[in-house]
Design a protein around this motif. Structure first.
Motif, PDB file in Angstrom:
ATOM      1  N   ASP A 125     -17.970   5.509  -9.573  1.00 13.34           N
ATOM      2  CA  ASP A 125     -19.313   5.364 -10.115  1.00 13.34           C
ATOM      3  C   ASP A 125     -19.212   5.400 -11.635  1.00 13.34           C
ATOM      4  OD1 ASP A 125     -21.894   5.414 -10.848  1.00 13.34           O
ATOM      5  OD2 ASP A 125     -22.463   7.190  -9.691  1.00 13.34           O
ATOM      6  N   THR A 126     -19.110   4.203 -12.231  1.00 13.89           N
ATOM      7  CA  THR A 126     -18.884   4.167 -13.677  1.00 13.89           C
ATOM      8  C   THR A 126     -20.149   4.502 -14.461  1.00 13.89           C
ATOM      9  OG1 THR A 126     -19.180   1.813 -13.489  1.00 13.89           O
ATOM     10  CG2 THR A 126     -16.935   2.596 -13.762  1.00 13.89           C
ATOM     11  N   THR A 127     -21.291   4.611 -13.760  1.00 14.12           N
ATOM     12  CA  THR A 127     -22.498   4.985 -14.502  1.00 14.12           C
ATOM     13  C   THR A 127     -22.415   6.439 -14.920  1.00 14.12           C
ATOM     14  OG1 THR A 127     -23.639   5.603 -12.491  1.00 14.12           O
ATOM     15  CG2 THR A 127     -23.922   3.344 -13.241  1.00 14.12           C
ATOM     16  N   GLU A 128     -21.510   7.175 -14.303  1.00 14.95           N
ATOM     17  CA  GLU A 128     -21.376   8.570 -14.647  1.00 14.95           C
ATOM     18  C   GLU A 128     -19.933   8.801 -15.055  1.00 14.95           C
ATOM     19  OE1 GLU A 128     -23.545  10.845 -11.648  1.00 14.95           O
ATOM     20  OE2 GLU A 128     -22.229  12.482 -12.227  1.00 14.95           O
ATOM     21  N   GLY A 129     -19.726   9.329 -16.229  1.00 15.38           N
ATOM     22  CA  GLY A 129     -18.368   9.602 -16.668  1.00 15.38           C
ATOM     23  C   GLY A 129     -17.732   8.421 -17.374  1.00 15.38           C
ATOM     24  N   GLY A 130     -18.412   7.274 -17.389  1.00 20.23           N
ATOM     25  CA  GLY A 130     -17.901   6.144 -18.143  1.00 20.23           C
ATOM     26  C   GLY A 130     -16.789   5.419 -17.424  1.00 20.23           C
ATOM     27  N   GLY A 131     -16.298   4.372 -18.065  1.00 19.29           N
ATOM     28  CA  GLY A 131     -15.306   3.514 -17.437  1.00 19.29           C
ATOM     29  C   GLY A 131     -13.964   4.190 -17.292  1.00 19.29           C
ATOM     30  N   PRO A 134     -14.593   7.589 -14.356  1.00 14.64           N
ATOM     31  CA  PRO A 134     -15.830   7.522 -13.581  1.00 14.64           C
ATOM     32  C   PRO A 134     -15.875   8.636 -12.540  1.00 14.64           C
ATOM     33  CG  PRO A 134     -14.284   5.864 -12.836  1.00 14.64           C
ATOM     34  CD  PRO A 134     -13.650   6.532 -14.001  1.00 14.64           C
TER      35      PRO A 134
ATOM     36  N   ARG B 186     -28.295   2.997 -21.149  1.00 13.84           N
ATOM     37  CA  ARG B 186     -27.240   2.809 -22.131  1.00 13.84           C
ATOM     38  C   ARG B 186     -27.786   2.321 -23.470  1.00 13.84           C
ATOM     39  NH1 ARG B 186     -22.446   3.871 -19.770  1.00 13.84           N
ATOM     40  NH2 ARG B 186     -23.446   5.293 -18.373  1.00 13.84           N
ATOM     41  N   ARG B 376      -6.496   1.547 -16.429  1.00 13.93           N
ATOM     42  CA  ARG B 376      -7.339   2.725 -16.600  1.00 13.93           C
ATOM     43  C   ARG B 376      -6.975   3.803 -15.597  1.00 13.93           C
ATOM     44  NH1 ARG B 376     -12.647  -0.034 -16.805  1.00 13.93           N
ATOM     45  NH2 ARG B 376     -12.785   0.610 -14.645  1.00 13.93           N
ATOM     46  N   ASN B 492     -14.914  -1.189 -22.618  1.00 17.21           N
ATOM     47  CA  ASN B 492     -14.433   0.106 -22.167  1.00 17.21           C
ATOM     48  C   ASN B 492     -14.583   1.164 -23.254  1.00 17.21           C
ATOM     49  OD1 ASN B 492     -13.205   1.707 -20.320  1.00 17.21           O
ATOM     50  ND2 ASN B 492     -11.160   1.286 -21.099  1.00 17.21           N
ATOM     51  N   THR B 495     -18.083   2.135 -23.595  1.00 18.24           N
ATOM     52  CA  THR B 495     -18.501   3.011 -22.508  1.00 18.24           C
ATOM     53  C   THR B 495     -18.078   4.444 -22.784  1.00 18.24           C
ATOM     54  OG1 THR B 495     -17.850   1.155 -21.165  1.00 18.24           O
ATOM     55  CG2 THR B 495     -18.616   3.097 -20.011  1.00 18.24           C
ATOM     56  N   THR B 499     -20.474   7.529 -23.113  1.00 24.23           N
ATOM     57  CA  THR B 499     -20.334   8.699 -22.249  1.00 24.23           C
ATOM     58  C   THR B 499     -20.311   9.966 -23.085  1.00 24.23           C
ATOM     59  OG1 THR B 499     -18.931   7.322 -20.912  1.00 24.23           O
ATOM     60  CG2 THR B 499     -18.997   9.638 -20.369  1.00 24.23           C
TER      61      THR B 499
END
Lengths: 198, 779
Positions: A125-131, A134, B186, B376, B492, B495, B499
């Protein structure tokens, strides 16, 4: 402390000597399984009776595994309703059948840890914790029904208990255990290879 | 709530239990859980209606709206009703009935990974519901409500304790935050970062202009080399030979090339400097705001969050954001502009060749989207390994005394070696991917060049294009493929920064639990009369620590709090200082509820001397004057004298200027305590808290401290906690706590005569003292 490997007949030796519920043994309050019996009270709460001259009984009981991960089947400590120690059962298998069953049932409820039978999917779930990091959603099938765990990371939430044994705990405190990763279906193992250090 | 997932509430035709939608009539308590009696996943309800508690069971599982098997319903409190779940469907079966009259209380038994809601009855406790750990808060609230209902009392629940949900995705919010981490907008986060850049908009505008010019300048060299080639090969000098022909033309073009390169470098340096300054300043502002946020957080936040994590947010996350602002964003913008300029120039020169040039573009973007997640994942794994290695190092270093004392150096070396070996393996795997992926990228971008040479060469052969354009195109290829290669990595990067920004903003957005009342009262100097009424409190809602305390304290009275550890002494003190707000009941000072008073005024009249006296990094004088930085030297010395600290302080080589704290002089426990007492004396509080003020010091030092304390408490309302009951000799009254309740109050003599709990404690301590050869109370 007793070593795990020590013979358990040492507890039996204390039967006649001790008057109280405990068979005193090197400072460890070991309970004599032959004199202990567990039953459910009218409201469904576990009760314990210790036979013998003193004939103690406890109307409320809480059971704790001393080594819930490394040796869940042995070393169960009993506390009474006030949180005072009653004693420790070295080997629940030595209890009478009914008491043993009730003890195992109560322990399983206190240490509710479903065993994973299938890893259906691990979603990022990349919406949380970022890419980069995640949140991982583990969709599991367990022996107690389906379970979805949300892990913000693996380092803090997965603990290797052995070469192929893992304990997963999500951020809410829910748990699941992979007893033997090699025994899971191939697709599950592929998910584990991808996310765990298999 | 989510629209795509049907919620159980829809079945019964009732809307979700939002505060305004909750019907005023209905069962006073409705809570659901996600486990069956034997710990499997399932749907269960506890409903209180018609004077009885009913447990209902329905088949099936909860829809997976939230994480796990959990029910994920919103909670509401209205008209004396607590609704924490949608009502059970009509076909739900009642599995248990318990008349409220039989219920004497309710509590939650926390298990591992789950918990149970138990009702106390005269026949013994009855397990009503089991729920997974995610529902601990729900069950805790339900237990409190059930207990109140059984006693016929109105529900006394703070609406802030209700589970809260993200208004957008409906997912349950973690305690203490208003921001749903999965639904953060975002764009909004970016805008919010940019808001901090607003004061620097002029500089940023300049930087932007410079970036545009710089990007344009950087695409000129290939064009110039094209012109040079055409001049040399065809004698076709640009701009109709206005720059000269032959050697003169070559000289002017080369000079132009040099000038453009120099200008490009200068603009780049300038842009870098502006971006650096603005980025650093913005982050400085943000960090200060964040720190203010952290300082204003309630203590309960620090109970739940780990200190290391908060430190990470202040240092690492802000650094990441700065990296993005100073390096990431300007780099991204200039690369993109460069790309755009290059494409425009290429199309103006030869549209056919331009099409060929951008052909590998989609291929590159595609490859990078496939490769990045893989990289990643391995990168993350490597990071995890590194973290483990750090833990081992950190452990062994901070515990080096223990390691040495037990002679376990070889074991620590092995432990390190084992983790290091795994890190080596992981490093090899991860770097193998890097060294494979990058040549592939190089190959794909090289493909474009190869195509250009073929197609462009053919065009030159057919004389439809000049040689110079071909040379210019090969130059553009370098500019074009650089940005494309990194495009998904830039996403990335962004993001990651966002975050970090989310984590930073989350701290800023956290509501303090102990909020200042909007119409907070200012009452000036307080007298110190304290009333505690029916006080109940637990750090977690389902684990009460204080279970109903009533107490009246006159101004200037010294109260000794006595009890075993875990009896609730320190918690009571925390509540008196208003580090937390009570769950039920109230504390009044001079007749005013603590929650209604201005916090700054209140704090200025509270003084605390704690067991491990914390000294800040600074001189002894600064530490004594911590609460009153404007105190004169004489005042500081007077306070130190009253605290019996003056003599040992002047004996220090630097006297009152001796540095203490982390890097400073080593003071003994007794000395630190006396400095802390001097701090409290100078602070001159109306209400004084002494927490274990004399523990672990020798008899003589204890006497010195006792003397100091006796002077300190005079005329102040004092609460003192001590394990050693002898410390409480000066107390007017002793209050004996047990399991969160007051069991006895009275003077030492009264309580000894009564022979209750206190006498038990004293006798036990005398016994210990005799064994240790020490002097006990009254001896």
């Amino acid at each position: 402390m007793l070593e795990a490997g020590e013979p358990r007949d040492r507890t039996a030796a204390g039967v006649s000597a001790a008057a109280g519920p405990l068979a005193e043994d090197d400072g460890m309050a070991l309970l004599d399984p032959a004199r202990l019996s567990l039953r459910r009270g009218p409201t469904g709460v576990l009760r314990a009776t210790v036979a013998g001259p003193a004939g103690l009984s406890y109307l409320q009981l809480a059971v704790y595994r001393a080594f819930p991960l490394s040796e869940p089947g042995r070393w169960v400590t009993l506390l009474d309703g006030e949180g005072r120690e009653i004693g420790t059962i070295a080997d629940p298998a030595a209890l009478d059948a009914e008491s043993g069953r009730l003890l195992a049932e109560e322990c399983d409820l206190r240490y509710l840890t479903p065993h994973v039978v299938e890893v259906v999917e691990v979603r990022e779930d990349t919406t949380e914790g970022g890419g980069w990091s995640p949140t991982l959603i583990w969709v599991l099938e367990t022996d107690r029904g389906p379970l979805r765990l949300r892990l913000p990371n693996l380092v803090d939430h997965v603990r290797a208990l052995g070469t192929h044994r893992y304990l997963i705990q999500d951020r809410e405190g829910r748990r699941a255990e992979i007893v033997d990763a090699t025994a899971l279906p191939a697709a599950s193992r592929a998910w584990l290879r991808r996310y765990l250090w298999l | 709530m989510t629209t795509d997932q049907p919620r159980p509430s829809a079945e019964s035709g009732q809307t979700g239990a939002l505060p305004d939608a909750i019907p005023s009539a209905g069962p006073p308590l409705c809570v659901a859980s996600d486990l069956t009696e034997d710990g499997r996943g399932g749907r269960r309800w506890l409903v209180v209606a018609d004077g009885e508690a009913r447990v209902l069971a329905a088949a099936g599982l909860w829809p997976a709206t939230g994480p796990g098997l959990g029910v994920d319903a919103e909670g509401a409190l209205a008209g004396g009703r607590l609704v924490l779940a949608p009502p059970p469907p009509p076909d739900a079966e009642v599995t248990r009935r318990l008349p409220l009259g039989e219920v004497t209380g309710a509590r939650v038994e926390p298990f591992v990974g789950s918990g149970a809601l138990l009702a106390e009855t005269r026949r013994g406790p009855v397990t009503l519901l089991r729920g997974s750990a995610a529902l601990a808060a729900d069950l805790g609230l339900a237990a409190r409500a059930l207990a109140s209902l059984a006693k016929g009392e109105p529900l006394e629940i703070d609406p802030r304790d209700l589970p809260r949900h993200c208004p957008r995705c409906g997912r349950r919010l973690p305690a203490n935050t208003r921001v749903c981490s999965s639904c953060v907008n975002r764009g909004a986060v970016l805008r919010r970062i940019l808001r901090y850049a607003h004061p620097y908009r002029f500089q940023l505008g300049m930087a932007m202009a410079v970036t545009v010019i710089g990007s344009f300048v950087s695409v000129l060299p290939p064009k110039l080399s094209g012109w040079i080639t055409d001049g040399l090969v065809y004698g076709d000098w640009p701009l109709h030979g206005r720059l000269g022909h032959g050697l003169a033309g070559l000289a002017s073009l080369v000079t132009l090339l040099l000038a453009v390169s120099l200008l490009g470098i200068l603009l780049q340096v300038w842009r870098g400097r502006v971006a650096n300054r603005v980025g650093s300043q913005v982050m400085g502002d943000l960090r200060t705001t964040l720190w203010r946020g952290v300082q204003n957080l309630s203590l309960s936040y620090f109970d739940k969050a780990q200190l290391g994590e908060i430190m990470n947010r202040v240092s690492v996350d802000t650094a990441r954001m700065q990296e993005f602002l100073t390096d990431g964003a300007p780099y991204f913008i200039s690369e993109m502009l460069q790309l755009a300029f290059a494409v425009v120039l290429m199309f103006s020169m030869s549209w056919r060749l331009a099409l060929v040039a951008i052909l590998p573009g989609p291929l590159m973007i595609g490859t990078s989207y496939v490769c990045w997640p893989l990289i990643r994942r391995y990168d993350r794994r490597l990071w995890g390994m590194m973290a483990r290695l750090n833990v081992v190092v950190n452990d062994a270093l901070s515990g080096i005394r223990v390691v040495k004392a037990f002679g376990q150096e070889p074991r620590e070396i092995d432990r390190f070696g084992a983790v290091s070996d795994r890190l080596v393996q992981q490093n090899i795997v991860t770097n193998n991917i890097w060294v494979t992926v990058f040549p592939i990228f190089g190959f794909v971008s090289g493909l474009g060049n190869i195509l250009i040479w073929y197609v462009g060469g053919a065009l030159v052969l057919h004389r439809t294009m000049q040689m110079g354009n071909l040379v210019a195109f090969t130059g553009f290829m370098g500019l074009l493929l650089g940005p494309l290669q990194w495009i998904s990595n830039l996403v990335n990067w962004m993001t990651r920064a966002i975050t970090s920004a989310e984590r930073v903003f989350e701290v800023m957005d956290t509501d303090p639990d102990v909020a200042e009342a909007e119409d907070a009262l200012s009452i000036g100097r307080i007298e110190g009369r304290i009333r505690v009424r029916n006080l109940q409190f637990g750090y977690a809602p389902h684990l009460p620590v204080i279970r109903g305390i009533d107490l009246e304290v006159e101004p200037g009275e010294m109260i000794g709090l006595v009890g075993q550890s875990g009896a609730g002494k320190s918690t009571l003190i925390n509540l008196l200082c208003r580090l937390y707000d009570p769950d039920q009941g109230e504390i009044t000072v001079d007749g005013h509820d603590l929650r209604r008073l201005r916090q700054d005024e209140l704090r200025s009249q509270f003084g605390v001397v704690l067991q491990d006296s914390f000294l800040f990094d600074g001189s002894i004088a600064e530490n004594i004057a911590y609460a009153r930085p404007d105190a004169t030297r004489e005042e500081i010395m007077r306070a130190a004298r009253i605290a019996n600290a003056h003599v040992f302080i002047v004996k220090q080589p630097d006297g009152y200027d001796t540095m203490v704290g982390e890097r400073g002089a080593r003071l003994s426990g007794g000395e630190r305590q006396r400095i802390a007492i001097a701090r409290a004396i100078l602070h001159d509080p109306r209400i004084l808290i002494l927490d274990e003020a004399t523990a672990s010091v020798d008899t003589q030092t204890e006497r010195a401290i006792q003397e100091a304390i006796a002077r300190l408490v005079r005329g102040r309302t004092t609460f003192a906690i001590a394990h050693r009951l002898s410390t409480l000799r000066g107390a007017h009254r002793l209050v004996v706590l047990d399991k969160g309740r007051v069991v006895e109050t009275g003077t030492h003599d009264e309580l000894m005569a009564r022979g209750g709990r206190y006498a038990e404690l004293v006798n036990a301590q005398r016994e210990n003292a005799r064994m240790a050869g020490e002097v006990g109370i009254g001896a």
